[in-house]
Design a protein around this motif. Structure first.
Motif, PDB file in Angstrom:
ATOM      1  N   GLY A 179      50.246  -1.499 -12.302  1.00  0.00           N
ATOM      2  CA  GLY A 179      51.436  -0.669 -12.390  1.00  0.00           C
ATOM      3  C   GLY A 179      51.211   0.679 -11.722  1.00  0.00           C
ATOM      4  O   GLY A 179      50.244   0.878 -10.988  1.00  0.00           O
ATOM      5  N   SER A 180      52.093   1.609 -11.987  1.00  0.00           N
ATOM      6  CA  SER A 180      52.028   2.920 -11.347  1.00  0.00           C
ATOM      7  C   SER A 180      51.440   3.969 -12.287  1.00  0.00           C
ATOM      8  O   SER A 180      51.308   3.747 -13.487  1.00  0.00           O
ATOM      9  CB  SER A 180      53.427   3.348 -10.898  1.00  0.00           C
ATOM     10  N   ILE A 181      51.079   5.112 -11.713  1.00  0.00           N
ATOM     11  CA  ILE A 181      50.646   6.248 -12.524  1.00  0.00           C
ATOM     12  C   ILE A 181      51.902   6.816 -13.195  1.00  0.00           C
ATOM     13  O   ILE A 181      52.848   7.192 -12.500  1.00  0.00           O
ATOM     14  CB  ILE A 181      49.981   7.326 -11.657  1.00  0.00           C
ATOM     15  N   PRO A 182      51.964   6.863 -14.514  1.00  0.00           N
ATOM     16  CA  PRO A 182      53.201   7.318 -15.175  1.00  0.00           C
ATOM     17  C   PRO A 182      53.529   8.772 -14.835  1.00  0.00           C
ATOM     18  O   PRO A 182      52.651   9.640 -14.868  1.00  0.00           O
ATOM     19  CB  PRO A 182      52.898   7.139 -16.666  1.00  0.00           C
ATOM     20  N   THR A 183      54.791   9.022 -14.513  1.00  0.00           N
ATOM     21  CA  THR A 183      55.205  10.386 -14.162  1.00  0.00           C
ATOM     22  C   THR A 183      55.108  11.326 -15.362  1.00  0.00           C
ATOM     23  O   THR A 183      55.010  12.546 -15.187  1.00  0.00           O
ATOM     24  CB  THR A 183      56.658  10.384 -13.643  1.00  0.00           C
ATOM     25  N   GLN A 184      55.084  10.753 -16.562  1.00  0.00           N
ATOM     26  CA  GLN A 184      54.979  11.591 -17.776  1.00  0.00           C
ATOM     27  C   GLN A 184      53.640  12.306 -17.871  1.00  0.00           C
ATOM     28  O   GLN A 184      53.430  13.138 -18.758  1.00  0.00           O
ATOM     29  CB  GLN A 184      55.187  10.734 -19.018  1.00  0.00           C
ATOM     30  N   ILE A 185      52.738  11.981 -16.950  1.00  0.00           N
ATOM     31  CA  ILE A 185      51.412  12.601 -16.966  1.00  0.00           C
ATOM     32  C   ILE A 185      51.522  14.120 -16.843  1.00  0.00           C
ATOM     33  O   ILE A 185      50.602  14.863 -17.222  1.00  0.00           O
ATOM     34  CB  ILE A 185      50.530  12.012 -15.847  1.00  0.00           C
ATOM     35  N   GLU A 186      52.655  14.605 -16.346  1.00  0.00           N
ATOM     36  CA  GLU A 186      52.849  16.046 -16.186  1.00  0.00           C
ATOM     37  C   GLU A 186      52.772  16.807 -17.512  1.00  0.00           C
ATOM     38  O   GLU A 186      52.547  18.020 -17.530  1.00  0.00           O
ATOM     39  CB  GLU A 186      54.199  16.318 -15.523  1.00  0.00           C
ATOM     40  N   LYS A 187      52.954  16.089 -18.627  1.00  0.00           N
ATOM     41  CA  LYS A 187      52.932  16.733 -19.941  1.00  0.00           C
ATOM     42  C   LYS A 187      51.515  17.025 -20.432  1.00  0.00           C
ATOM     43  O   LYS A 187      51.328  17.725 -21.426  1.00  0.00           O
ATOM     44  CB  LYS A 187      53.661  15.864 -20.960  1.00  0.00           C
ATOM     45  N   LEU A 188      50.520  16.476 -19.730  1.00  0.00           N
ATOM     46  CA  LEU A 188      49.123  16.682 -20.145  1.00  0.00           C
ATOM     47  C   LEU A 188      48.600  17.971 -19.513  1.00  0.00           C
ATOM     48  O   LEU A 188      47.711  17.967 -18.663  1.00  0.00           O
ATOM     49  CB  LEU A 188      48.271  15.473 -19.738  1.00  0.00           C
ATOM     50  N   GLY A 189      49.145  19.066 -19.968  1.00  0.00           N
ATOM     51  CA  GLY A 189      48.863  20.356 -19.353  1.00  0.00           C
ATOM     52  C   GLY A 189      47.462  20.886 -19.588  1.00  0.00           C
ATOM     53  O   GLY A 189      47.031  21.815 -18.908  1.00  0.00           O
ATOM     54  N   ASN A 190      46.735  20.321 -20.563  1.00  0.00           N
ATOM     55  CA  ASN A 190      45.371  20.786 -20.846  1.00  0.00           C
ATOM     56  C   ASN A 190      44.302  19.909 -20.219  1.00  0.00           C
ATOM     57  O   ASN A 190      43.106  20.135 -20.438  1.00  0.00           O
ATOM     58  CB  ASN A 190      45.150  20.850 -22.361  1.00  0.00           C
ATOM     59  N   LEU A 191      44.718  18.922 -19.444  1.00  0.00           N
ATOM     60  CA  LEU A 191      43.771  17.957 -18.884  1.00  0.00           C
ATOM     61  C   LEU A 191      42.856  18.630 -17.856  1.00  0.00           C
ATOM     62  O   LEU A 191      43.315  19.267 -16.911  1.00  0.00           O
ATOM     63  CB  LEU A 191      44.547  16.813 -18.228  1.00  0.00           C
ATOM     64  N   GLY A 192      41.543  18.488 -18.078  1.00  0.00           N
ATOM     65  CA  GLY A 192      40.562  19.036 -17.147  1.00  0.00           C
ATOM     66  C   GLY A 192      39.904  17.973 -16.295  1.00  0.00           C
ATOM     67  O   GLY A 192      39.500  18.234 -15.160  1.00  0.00           O
ATOM     68  N   TYR A 193      39.780  16.752 -16.856  1.00  0.00           N
ATOM     69  CA  TYR A 193      39.113  15.660 -16.156  1.00  0.00           C
ATOM     70  C   TYR A 193      39.976  14.401 -16.259  1.00  0.00           C
ATOM     71  O   TYR A 193      40.308  13.970 -17.367  1.00  0.00           O
ATOM     72  CB  TYR A 193      37.739  15.371 -16.768  1.00  0.00           C
ATOM     73  N   LEU A 194      40.326  13.831 -15.125  1.00  0.00           N
ATOM     74  CA  LEU A 194      41.100  12.596 -15.095  1.00  0.00           C
ATOM     75  C   LEU A 194      40.435  11.622 -14.137  1.00  0.00           C
ATOM     76  O   LEU A 194      40.261  11.917 -12.951  1.00  0.00           O
ATOM     77  CB  LEU A 194      42.544  12.854 -14.652  1.00  0.00           C
ATOM     78  N   ASP A 195      40.050  10.456 -14.660  1.00  0.00           N
ATOM     79  CA  ASP A 195      39.432   9.416 -13.845  1.00  0.00           C
ATOM     80  C   ASP A 195      40.130   8.100 -14.135  1.00  0.00           C
ATOM     81  O   ASP A 195      39.981   7.527 -15.215  1.00  0.00           O
ATOM     82  CB  ASP A 195      37.936   9.312 -14.152  1.00  0.00           C
ATOM     83  N   ILE A 196      40.939   7.640 -13.183  1.00  0.00           N
ATOM     84  CA  ILE A 196      41.610   6.337 -13.309  1.00  0.00           C
ATOM     85  C   ILE A 196      41.220   5.451 -12.125  1.00  0.00           C
ATOM     86  O   ILE A 196      41.952   4.538 -11.742  1.00  0.00           O
ATOM     87  CB  ILE A 196      43.144   6.495 -13.405  1.00  0.00           C
ATOM     88  N   SER A 197      40.054   5.713 -11.578  1.00  0.00           N
ATOM     89  CA  SER A 197      39.583   4.975 -10.410  1.00  0.00           C
ATOM     90  C   SER A 197      39.180   3.546 -10.764  1.00  0.00           C
ATOM     91  O   SER A 197      38.986   3.205 -11.931  1.00  0.00           O
ATOM     92  CB  SER A 197      38.382   5.711  -9.794  1.00  0.00           C
ATOM     93  N   GLY A 198      39.073   2.717  -9.737  1.00  0.00           N
ATOM     94  CA  GLY A 198      38.563   1.366  -9.937  1.00  0.00           C
ATOM     95  C   GLY A 198      39.462   0.476 -10.751  1.00  0.00           C
ATOM     96  O   GLY A 198      39.000  -0.299 -11.591  1.00  0.00           O
TER      97      GLY A 198
END
Length: 217
Positions: free
Chosen positions: A124-143
């Motif tokens: 599927g796709s990267i959810p657009t709601q990800i914008e709400k994670l304003g405190n996110l410092g590390y994001l790894d959705i690779s592989g």
């Protein structure tokens, strides 16, 4: 080097505050071996041989701040019920056999600082709601097997220091909003996708970035 299943009696230890069993050879169905722990703030089960699905019971552990289930053999999808863990800061589900889409409900975890879903079979796709994670410092959705566009909304995660979306099936061009991620310092890796088009000029705003990988697009 502990092996075998986790004792079923652990279900009755409802006053547990921390569970850490990482780096062993424990086996069994993860959805059957744990109960509800109202005071639990940390569950670390990484690097074992646990299988089964992620239990909906976890949503009742509302004090959880750290949940590490990485490097096991867990299957099924990421349950949307994880969104009921309002204090979650660190979620690591990487290196399993998880499938299905990234649930958009995960965007309600507004305290999340580190999210690692890499090396699974997510689609599927990267959810657009990800914008709400304003405190996110590390994001790894690779592989994974993620497809579609890199969403403009990702540019709202302005505290990101490391972003890895490599080794997927993402297409289209990089959005201009990538230039909003001025805190990116450690890495920006979009390699091994189907990204096309012209690089956005806004990428020059990433003045602190130490590692940039755009290869194999």
């Amino acid at each position: 080097m502990f092996n075998g299943p986790i004792p079923s009696s652990l279900k009755t230890c409802t006053s547990l505050v921390r569970i850490s069993l990482r780096r062993n050879q424990l086996t069994g169905d993860i959805s059957q071996q744990f109960g509800v722990y109202p005071q639990l703030i940390q569950m670390v089960l990484a690097s074992n041989r646990l299988s089964g699905h992620i239990s909906p019971n976890l949503s009742a552990c509302t004090q959880l701040t750290i949940l590490h289930l990485a490097q096991n053999m867990i299957t099924g999808s990421i349950p949307p019920s994880l969104s009921q863990l309002p204090k979650l800061v660190d979620l690591r589900l990487n290196s399993n056999h998880l499938s299905g889409e990234i649930p958009p409900e995960i965007s309600t975890l507004t305290n999340l600082y580190s999210l690692n879903l890499s090396s699974n079979q997510l689609s599927g796709s990267i959810p657009t709601q990800i914008e709400k994670l304003g405190n996110l410092g590390y994001l790894d959705i690779s592989g994974n097997r993620l497809s579609g566009l890199v969403p403009e909304e990702l540019g709202a995660c302005t505290k990101l220091q490391s972003l890895k979306i490599n080794n997927n099936k993402l297409s289209g061009s990089l959005p201009d909003a990538i230039g909003n991620l001025a805190s990116l310092q450690i890495t920006l890796d979009v390699s091994n996708n189907n990204i096309s088009g012209v690089l956005p000029q806004q990428i020059r705003k990433l003045e602190m970035l130490e590692s940039l990988n755009l290869s194999h697009n």
